[in-house]
Design a protein around this motif. Sequence first.
Motif, mmCIF file in Angstrom:
data_model
loop_
_atom_site.group_PDB
_atom_site.id
_atom_site.type_symbol
_atom_site.label_atom_id
_atom_site.label_comp_id
_atom_site.label_asym_id
_atom_site.label_seq_id
_atom_site.Cartn_x
_atom_site.Cartn_y
_atom_site.Cartn_z
ATOM 1 N N GLU A 64 -2.514 4.731 4.921
ATOM 2 C CA GLU A 64 -2.112 3.874 3.804
ATOM 3 C C GLU A 64 -3.282 3.749 2.842
ATOM 4 O O GLU A 64 -4.417 3.513 3.261
ATOM 5 N N VAL A 65 -2.979 3.916 1.547
ATOM 6 C CA VAL A 65 -4.025 3.932 0.519
ATOM 7 C C VAL A 65 -4.056 2.590 -0.213
ATOM 8 O O VAL A 65 -3.040 2.172 -0.780
ATOM 9 N N PRO A 66 -5.192 1.896 -0.199
ATOM 10 C CA PRO A 66 -5.321 0.668 -0.994
ATOM 11 C C PRO A 66 -5.190 0.980 -2.487
ATOM 12 O O PRO A 66 -5.360 2.126 -2.922
ATOM 13 N N GLU A 67 -4.902 -0.036 -3.273
ATOM 14 C CA GLU A 67 -4.777 0.158 -4.717
ATOM 15 C C GLU A 67 -6.122 0.581 -5.316
ATOM 16 O O GLU A 67 -7.186 0.328 -4.780
ATOM 17 N N ASN A 68 -6.027 1.269 -6.466
ATOM 18 C CA ASN A 68 -7.194 1.703 -7.248
ATOM 19 C C ASN A 68 -8.006 2.807 -6.567
ATOM 20 O O ASN A 68 -9.159 3.035 -6.924
ATOM 21 N N THR B 299 -5.752 9.422 -4.578
ATOM 22 C CA THR B 299 -5.575 10.291 -3.411
ATOM 23 C C THR B 299 -6.216 11.664 -3.637
ATOM 24 O O THR B 299 -6.624 12.311 -2.676
ATOM 25 N N MET C 60 0.834 -1.202 0.000
ATOM 26 C CA MET C 60 0.000 0.000 0.000
ATOM 27 C C MET C 60 0.869 1.252 0.000
ATOM 28 O O MET C 60 1.951 1.257 0.574
ATOM 29 N N GLU C 61 0.364 2.303 -0.641
ATOM 30 C CA GLU C 61 1.075 3.578 -0.657
ATOM 31 C C GLU C 61 0.863 4.308 0.673
ATOM 32 O O GLU C 61 -0.252 4.418 1.164
#
Length: 707
Positions: free
Chosen positions: A44-48, A51, A1-2
């Motif tokens: 933390e950002v999940p994919e897809n 932001t 995760m980003e």
Amino acid sequence: MEKVNWKVEGMTCTNCALTVNKYLESKGMQNVKVNFIGGDVSFEVPENIATKDIAKGINGLGYHVAQEHDDDEPKRKKFLSTHIQRFWFCFVFTAPLMLHMIPGVHIHVLMNPYVQLGLTIPVFLVGMDFFGRSAIKSVWKGIPNMNVLIALGAVAAFGYSLYGTIIGRAEDFLFYETTATIITLVFLGNWMEDRSVETTQAALQKLATTQKSMANMIAYDDQHQEHIFPVESTSLKVGDLLLIKSGEQVPMDCKILWGEVQVNEAIVSGESTPVFKQMKDHLIGGSIIESGTVKTYVTAVGEDTVLSGILKMVREAQTEKPPVQQLADKISAIFVPTVVSIALITLLANYFLADQTFSTSLLRSIAVLVISCPCAMGLATPAAIAVGLGRAARNGILFKNAKSLEIFKSIRQVVFDKTGTLTTGHFNITRFAVTAAELNEENFQRIVYSLEKYSNHPIANAIARNWKTKDEIRWASIEEVKGLGMKATDKEGNHYIAGSFKTATAFTNDGSHNVYIIRNNQLLGWIDVADEIRPEAKAVISTLHARGIRTILLSGDQKDKCEKVGKELGINTIIAEQTPAQKLEKIAAFNSDGPTAMVGDGINDAPALAKATVGISLSDATQVAMQSAQVVLMNHGLKNLPMALGLGKHTYITIKENLFWAFAYNIVAIPVAALGYLNPTFGALVMGLSDVVLAINSIRLNFKKVV
């Protein structure tokens, strides 16, 4: 995760932070941490998931996500965009309304309800533009904030007065000055609160401002002529050549190519005594050259620099919530609905049970709304933590999380590693012997260097430094075995070991040496090194004993050497010749006896540091040890261990004091207002001051004696 780290502007209390937190979690963000002091938000950002959509959603809540380019272009702020601007604008209209409240002052024209209405409308509109908008958005998101109370009080007073004016009975309904003074004084209180909170961030702000400076870049033309020209430090890149002169700030992390200097590294170590640096030494961005001139090349920029790492670590620690804050957060989440209910009960009880007029009953219920302060409870913990972490960072102590600050209050025993922790870790070879007849000293040293150059252990580093050669052995494989030493295989299939006595027990009974070299089950020789005890170690141990803290030496080194160091320092318990697995078992046992801090620096210490109640690493430790520890002492900072323990204890004391005053204020103020002993005007002023009192109490941490 980003991993995302943002600055979010406009958060003023715990409920604001809870609103942002709840929104991010509802959108699927993970490991969300929000700190309204400083506006730091990480998740933390999940994919897809884009932001920019998340940022748009936060902006829709009434806050503002500051983008990176916001700092590059100065923003033109709107009129009435700050609390102090709003206060002065409202004060111009409120001051005349307050004149008739002064005994003996009666200005006939000001008694006219339409004049009062005209003076109140501008104040009411500005107040509702801020408090009203914020209140509606917070209620819509399910977490009503303090502005709900202010907006309700102002709307009730204004609506009641306007109703009286319309029906022609203004003299019985005149609360216009109450409306105006509530809004005006709350703006003043908010400004005082913001200023107070800013001072709790002073230490971090001082660190942050050192990140931007001018630098002298070196460039060469086609004729290889050297040219020097000024550039902003933010435009530097790794590999750029710089000239740094006496009195200048080191713009970014650098390595010296030429010259010698005395450097003040107080910005990261808290120690103002200059440090001597020469060719191949590293300079930390933000430090000051006190004397000398050097040519350097940039080794790290932006978020990769030591100073940025410190700021990031401290900010992340601020977003952590220690256990003591959980109760305050729970109460803050239900505080506003509770106060609204109390205000309604106050209105009904005074009117129906206490036989008060509706005007008096309404005035008392408005006072309850205005005097209540959920911000005080929300500010109690983060304000103290901000000051505690800031003072720690200023003195070379880095807490990775706020929980460590709180845990320090209960530490009863401290476990120390020996090499590189209680000793300097700067070894010198005192003697060595070659025991294999077919091997000469030169070849023995070549073998030892080829093995030890791959180790992170301080003894290995010292040997490799002293016996460095260009004619090293090229290994087919090599590895470092925790607690034993180095194992390697050359291209001919010969097996080599450089390790402790445990690796040589089959070949010798003499366990008095530091390093044994073995090839194909044959002892080739041994090496002895000497290490010095850190000059500050004895004072640190004495300070801990004076506080009733038990000290333990836990090392993998030989028993006689550990006992020599332990007895010289007066350490209570000495445990030697331990493997990493045994260290882990010992730490687990100590933890069961009571909260335990572990201080170490080597790769062997990483598991034990992670297992201890609080792991403490030195800044010159291996990266593995620093990642395993919750606290890092900068610049060989063992001397700062008592301050770290003291800051943890006193930060917790300050948090308890703040929470006591926050709860006491609301427990006392609300009933006093409900019984009619506080009018809304005075309540609005006292509400703002309550936050200032907590901030001032927190700021005392900057000056308290904690050692």
